[in-house]
Design an enzyme around this catalytic site. Structure first.
Site, mmCIF file in Angstrom:
data_model
loop_
_atom_site.group_PDB
_atom_site.id
_atom_site.type_symbol
_atom_site.label_atom_id
_atom_site.label_comp_id
_atom_site.label_asym_id
_atom_site.label_seq_id
_atom_site.Cartn_x
_atom_site.Cartn_y
_atom_site.Cartn_z
ATOM 1 N N ASP A 1 0.785 -1.252 0.000
ATOM 2 C CA ASP A 1 0.000 0.000 0.000
ATOM 3 C C ASP A 1 0.815 1.298 0.000
ATOM 4 O O ASP A 1 0.473 2.239 0.731
ATOM 5 C CB ASP A 1 -0.944 0.026 1.217
ATOM 6 C CG ASP A 1 -1.974 -1.097 1.198
ATOM 7 O OD1 ASP A 1 -1.886 -1.983 0.326
ATOM 8 O OD2 ASP A 1 -2.870 -1.092 2.056
ATOM 9 N N ASP B 1 -4.550 -0.879 -1.576
ATOM 10 C CA ASP B 1 -5.858 -0.780 -0.948
ATOM 11 C C ASP B 1 -6.764 -0.251 -2.062
ATOM 12 O O ASP B 1 -6.443 0.774 -2.685
ATOM 13 C CB ASP B 1 -5.743 0.240 0.196
ATOM 14 C CG ASP B 1 -6.598 -0.095 1.388
ATOM 15 O OD1 ASP B 1 -7.090 -1.235 1.481
ATOM 16 O OD2 ASP B 1 -6.774 0.797 2.240
ATOM 17 N N HIS C 1 -10.592 0.276 -2.592
ATOM 18 C CA HIS C 1 -11.924 0.198 -2.004
ATOM 19 C C HIS C 1 -13.021 0.662 -2.953
ATOM 20 O O HIS C 1 -12.822 1.611 -3.727
ATOM 21 C CB HIS C 1 -11.995 1.078 -0.754
ATOM 22 C CG HIS C 1 -11.137 0.620 0.375
ATOM 23 N ND1 HIS C 1 -11.060 -0.695 0.785
ATOM 24 C CD2 HIS C 1 -10.320 1.318 1.218
ATOM 25 C CE1 HIS C 1 -10.229 -0.782 1.817
ATOM 26 N NE2 HIS C 1 -9.769 0.416 2.093
ATOM 27 N N HIS D 1 -10.702 6.727 1.707
ATOM 28 C CA HIS D 1 -9.340 6.659 1.154
ATOM 29 C C HIS D 1 -9.250 5.542 0.121
ATOM 30 O O HIS D 1 -10.039 4.594 0.148
ATOM 31 C CB HIS D 1 -8.331 6.405 2.279
ATOM 32 C CG HIS D 1 -8.523 5.067 2.936
ATOM 33 N ND1 HIS D 1 -9.452 4.845 3.930
ATOM 34 C CD2 HIS D 1 -7.943 3.869 2.702
ATOM 35 C CE1 HIS D 1 -9.411 3.577 4.288
ATOM 36 N NE2 HIS D 1 -8.519 2.952 3.559
ATOM 37 N N LYS E 1 -6.609 -5.175 -3.015
ATOM 38 C CA LYS E 1 -7.291 -5.756 -1.860
ATOM 39 C C LYS E 1 -8.310 -4.764 -1.306
ATOM 40 O O LYS E 1 -8.335 -3.609 -1.740
ATOM 41 C CB LYS E 1 -6.271 -6.127 -0.782
ATOM 42 C CG LYS E 1 -5.549 -4.909 -0.216
ATOM 43 C CD LYS E 1 -4.513 -5.320 0.783
ATOM 44 C CE LYS E 1 -3.818 -4.173 1.442
ATOM 45 N NZ LYS E 1 -4.688 -3.249 2.180
ATOM 46 N N CYS F 1 -1.802 -2.576 7.712
ATOM 47 C CA CYS F 1 -1.750 -3.502 6.574
ATOM 48 C C CYS F 1 -0.438 -4.272 6.485
ATOM 49 O O CYS F 1 -0.434 -5.425 6.050
ATOM 50 C CB CYS F 1 -2.079 -2.759 5.279
ATOM 51 S SG CYS F 1 -3.802 -2.188 5.275
#
Ligand SMILES: [Zn+2]
Length: 177
Positions: free
Chosen positions: A9, A47, A49, A66, A91, A130
């Site tokens: 990340d 990351d 989302h 974020h 992810k 993470c």
């Protein structure tokens, strides 16, 4: 057997100026670029989302919005040497799972197994979330795991979280150097 470097990340939103900035988050870029040449396999996680992720404050979660898929904040830090990265793993795509670990619902483990990886070296952001979750998951899946502190930074939502994460990692059999 092969060694893998898993770069967790290192995204714009986790670097200074980003939506969920980690102090000195961009300081990991240079050491990671230096390290990358020493590994058989380099994987970067993102990351990634959906716009209404359960970890966002708008949905009762702990974090500001974020790393929304496709936004500039979700892109890897432009200083990272993209040519060294063999695979990008996205992810945190499931709206109701935290998505801290690079192994959660991703192709990471089969990718590493297919390349005969025995040892997973973990770097990136953030140490207490993470990086921690990814390293613990790698250990639980039977890999030898090394976390390189100089190439990580902690969020420290509560002071001391970084040190607590290191203690937890060591107790789980992760080497922290
Ligand atoms: Zn997230």
């Amino acid at each position: 057997m092969a060694n893998a470097l898993v770069v967790v990340d290192v995204q714009n939103d986790f670097c200074p100026g980003g939506a969920l900035a980690v102090a000195e988050g961009d300081a990991v870029v240079e050491p990671i670029n230096r390290m990358a040449a020493d590994y058989d396999v380099v994987v970067a996680t993102r990351d990634w989302h959906p716009s209404e992720h359960g970890s966002f404050a708008s949905r009762g979660g702990p974090w500001p919005r974020h790393c929304v898929q496709g936004t500039p904040g979700a892109e890897l830090n432009p200083g990272l040497d993209g040519g060294a990265i063999d695979l990008i793993v996205d992810k945190g795509q499931s709206p109701d799972l935290p998505g801290y670990s690079g192994f959660e619902g991703t192709e990471l483990e089969p990718f590493l197994r297919a390349r005969d990886v025995a040892t997973v070296h973990v770097v990136g952001l953030a140490l207490d979330y993470c990086v921690r979750a990814t390293a613990l998951d790698a250990r639980a899946r039977g890999f030898a795991v090394v976390v390189h502190r100089d190439a990580t930074r902690a969020v420290e939502a509560s002071e001391g979280d970084g040190e607590r994460a290191v203690a937890e990692l060591r107790a789980a059999g992760v080497e922290v150097i």
